[in-house]
Design an enzyme around this catalytic site. Structure first.
Site, PDB file in Angstrom:
ATOM      1  CD  GLU A  60      -2.839  -1.214   2.388  1.00  0.00           C
ATOM      2  OE1 GLU A  60      -2.834  -0.267   3.207  1.00  0.00           O
ATOM      3  OE2 GLU A  60      -3.572  -2.212   2.524  1.00  0.00           O
ATOM      4  CB  CYS A  61       4.305   1.769  -0.559  1.00  0.00           C
ATOM      5  SG  CYS A  61       5.663   2.952  -0.702  1.00  0.00           S
ATOM      6  N   GLY A  62       3.174   4.285  -2.192  1.00  0.00           N
ATOM      7  CA  GLY A  62       3.237   4.982  -3.473  1.00  0.00           C
ATOM      8  C   GLY A  62       4.247   4.354  -4.420  1.00  0.00           C
ATOM      9  CG  LEU A  63       8.135   4.322  -3.595  1.00  0.00           C
ATOM     10  CD1 LEU A  63       9.435   4.186  -2.819  1.00  0.00           C
ATOM     11  CD2 LEU A  63       8.326   5.174  -4.829  1.00  0.00           C
ATOM     12  CB  THR A  64       2.849  -0.588  -4.270  1.00  0.00           C
ATOM     13  OG1 THR A  64       2.941  -0.383  -2.855  1.00  0.00           O
ATOM     14  CG2 THR A  64       2.348  -1.987  -4.547  1.00  0.00           C
TER      15      THR A  64
END
Length: 184
Positions: A60-64
């Site tokens: 659930e990360c912006g970098l996912t």
């Protein structure tokens, strides 16, 4: 002249011997056995002779979306003695809240991940996993001290199991610093 040569020889011997000792004392990633997302034992010693990228992941990360690039990189180089090993971690903003089963389903369903994914661990703090103690402590890896800055930080390990380079989280998997290292 002889008086100068003897101390110079001793200094050279001590320097070279000291460097050999430091290299020999370095730990390798091959000492670790961990558990994968499915509860199976994963032995890093089975990767001897391969270049390894270790990366901490989160769903659930912006970098996912980097999962997609990691999978493409793995597909491109997996037959060239290269492997990616993912470690889900919930250390940054609660961005990996799921169970191992949920993480496995998410990775497979959303990104078609086939590279080895380990069970969820901690990559920093008092409960830091021993693999990450090795990766982040010069006293263990012989290369450098580092701190895991965020999700998707990458650690490059050479064919001898030694840390070579730490790559920032925002650096994409297809960045030339990574692909050039794999091809070298």
């Amino acid at each position: 002249m002889k008086k100068l040569l003897i101390p110079a020889f001793i200094l050279l011997f001590v320097t070279v011997y000291g460097q050999k000792q430091n290299v020999m004392d370095k730990e390798t990633i091959y000492q670790f056995e961990v558990e994968d997302l499915y509860g199976n034992t994963f032995d890093f010693s089975d990767l001897k002779g391969k270049k390894i990228m270790v990366v901490n992941t989160a769903s659930e990360c912006g970098l996912t979306p980097q999962y997609e690039g990691l999978q493409e990189l793995y597909d491109m180089y997996k037959n060239n003695n290269f492997v990616i090993v993912g470690f889900p971690a919930n250390n940054f903003g609660g961005q990996e809240p799921g169970s191992n089963e949920q993480i496995a389903a998410f990775c497979k369903q959303n990104y078609g991940v086939t590279f080895p994914m380990m069970s969820k661990i901690s990559v920093k703090g008092k409960d830091m996993h021993p693999v990450y103690e090795f990766l982040t402590r010069k006293a263990k890896n012989g290369k450098e001290d580092s701190e895991v800055e965020w999700n998707f930080q990458k650690y490059l390990i050479d064919e001898s199991g030694h840390l070579v380079k730490v790559i920032a989280p925002k650096t994409l998997p297809n960045d030339p610093v990574i692909t050039d290292w794999i091809k070298s």
